[in-house]
Design a protein around this motif. Structure first.
Motif, mmCIF file in Angstrom:
data_model
loop_
_atom_site.group_PDB
_atom_site.id
_atom_site.type_symbol
_atom_site.label_atom_id
_atom_site.label_comp_id
_atom_site.label_asym_id
_atom_site.label_seq_id
_atom_site.Cartn_x
_atom_site.Cartn_y
_atom_site.Cartn_z
ATOM 1 N N LEU A 21 -2.615 11.325 14.054
ATOM 2 C CA LEU A 21 -3.082 11.877 12.743
ATOM 3 C C LEU A 21 -3.115 10.966 11.856
ATOM 4 O O LEU A 21 -2.256 9.955 11.838
ATOM 5 N N VAL A 22 -4.193 10.501 11.101
ATOM 6 C CA VAL A 22 -4.450 9.374 10.342
ATOM 7 C C VAL A 22 -3.713 9.931 8.899
ATOM 8 O O VAL A 22 -3.897 10.954 8.548
ATOM 9 N N VAL A 23 -2.821 9.166 8.110
ATOM 10 C CA VAL A 23 -2.381 9.512 7.227
ATOM 11 C C VAL A 23 -2.397 8.341 6.160
ATOM 12 O O VAL A 23 -2.516 7.315 6.309
ATOM 13 N N ARG A 24 -2.791 8.931 4.885
ATOM 14 C CA ARG A 24 -3.212 7.954 3.759
ATOM 15 C C ARG A 24 -1.749 7.853 2.875
ATOM 16 O O ARG A 24 -1.070 8.802 2.760
ATOM 17 N N VAL A 25 -1.355 6.604 2.783
ATOM 18 C CA VAL A 25 -0.028 6.191 2.242
ATOM 19 C C VAL A 25 -0.426 5.499 0.979
ATOM 20 O O VAL A 25 -0.974 4.463 0.743
ATOM 21 N N PRO A 26 0.112 6.088 -0.140
ATOM 22 C CA PRO A 26 -0.005 5.620 -1.636
ATOM 23 C C PRO A 26 0.975 4.401 -1.724
ATOM 24 O O PRO A 26 2.033 4.132 -1.197
ATOM 25 N N ASP A 27 0.627 3.564 -2.831
ATOM 26 C CA ASP A 27 1.355 2.368 -3.060
ATOM 27 C C ASP A 27 1.823 2.529 -4.537
ATOM 28 O O ASP A 27 2.583 1.629 -5.205
#
Length: 380
Positions: A185-191
């Motif tokens: 699963l591709v996950v978007r990680v915020p900064d």
């Protein structure tokens, strides 16, 4: 919606997602033709159950076929499994959230800043209980094994429907796309700012791989072999102008760390009615060999090897038909009749396997106005 003639359609009773026991192909057998679509889900008229038990936490539920809500905004949300059983997904977030346990190997992620007017953007800021819509960021893996769903406004849980195993993403991480085989699963990680990075999570182990691919392009999908499909961005990247040739879409297939394995270009210049029409990537087949490219209201199937165009997907002229994307290796259409259209809103939501030589072959129908997520569909 009128039924097409029997000579133009084939009801396929072989199940890619298993046999829906509650929706048998009734009536006399229909004659198959050379254009029959094989390995597609069985035709089913899906109706909300009179009563449904919650998704069990202590036993396997079985592979999922779809998550749907009979009404678009209110009412219960159901998980439809390959056996025809329907489980109700709870509205979550009305009680204290679970402890934030990141996926194995995940680093701590700071919560995103609250959105204007939202006093409950993080657990620490919430003084009032609030509900999380089960249809928000919900998705099923392409093989139907894994269910991604919210368990709190900034927390997502991945449930193995073949067991009771649960994998929890870190706060603020949002699912983006499944690999074609459903294992990643591709996950978007915020900064905490406007920039974002992407991580591929191995569902069975929780191992995380940072994606460095797709410089100058957008991340489109993770293929079954672990390679990344990089697709044309719909806009400029990071406030930087991206030069494009009108009518030509550029693609790359790369390793997760950004090594280019191959490139291909889809050229539709001879098919455009006007120069400069916007083009965008819509979907990739499960085998990774075909992509769907849309140009305004037209959609084309192209090879993911050399970019050659093999077909134009032409929905029926009846109101409401749209290209839904690939379902496995088959192009699917959806008919959703909206309020205000020439046709009455009482017509069901229909998912059909596209047949280039005849009328689309209906596979699943849902109640009128239903909100539906089939396996492997993009997140909303």
């Amino acid at each position: 919606m009128g039924k097409p003639a029997a000579s133009r359609t084939v009801l396929v009773c072989a199940g890619l997602l298993g046999v829906l026991a509650s929706a048998a192909c009734g009536g006399a057998p229909r004659e198959q033709t050379a254009t029959a679509v094989t390995a597609a889900p069985r035709l089913g008229d899906i109706r909300p159950p009179a009563s449904a038990i919650p998704l069990p936490a202590d036993r396997a539920a079985g592979d999922g076929v779809a998550v749907y809500r009979p009404g678009r905004t209110k009412g219960p949300v159901y998980l439809l499994t390959s056996t025809g059983t329907q489980y109700e997904l709870p509205v979550l977030g009305t009680t204290a959230p679970p402890s934030p346990v990141p996926s194995p190997g995940a680093s701590a992620v700071e919560p995103l800043p609250p959105e204007p007017g939202n006093a409950c953007a993080s657990r620490q800021q919430c003084s009032q209980p609030f509900e999380v819509d089960p249809m928000t960021w919900v998705s099923l893996s392409p093989d139907g094994r894994y269910l991604a769903r919210p368990v709190y406004p900034r927390m997502t849980e991945i449930r193995d429907l073949r067991s009771t195993a649960v994998l929890r993403l870190a706060d603020g991480e949002l699912p983006q796309a499944w690999s074609a085989d459903g294992s990643r699963l591709v996950v978007r990680v915020p900064d905490g700012g406007f920039k974002e990075s992407y991580v591929a999570v191995e569902i069975s182990t929780g191992v995380r791989t940072s994606l460095k691919a797709c410089t100058g392009l957008a991340l489109g999908a993770v293929l079954a072999d672990g390679l990344v499909l990089c697709v044309p961005p719909r806009g400029n990247m990071e406030d930087r102008f991206v030069p494009r040739v009108p009518g030509v879409a550029d693609f790359r297939v790369e390793t997760p760390d950004g090594q280019v394995r191959r490139e291909f270009h889809v050229d539709l210049r001879d098919r455009l009615t006007e120069s400069g029409q916007p083009m965008w990537f819509q979907d990739v087949s499960a085998d990774g060999r075909q992509v769907l490219i849309s140009v305004l209201e037209r959609t084309f199937v192209a090879s993911a090897e050399d970019g050659s165009v093999s077909a134009e997907v032409v929905p029926p002229k009846e109101p409401g038909w749209l290209v839904a994307g690939f379902h496995g290796d088959h192009v699917y259409l959806r008919r959703l009749v909206e309020v205000g259209s020439p046709s009455p809103i009482s017509e069901p939501v229909v998912y059909a396997a596209w047949n280039p030589h005849g009328y689309p072959e209906p596979q699943l129908t849902f109640p009128a106005g239903a909100l539906v997520q089939l396996t492997g569909r993009v997140f909303s």
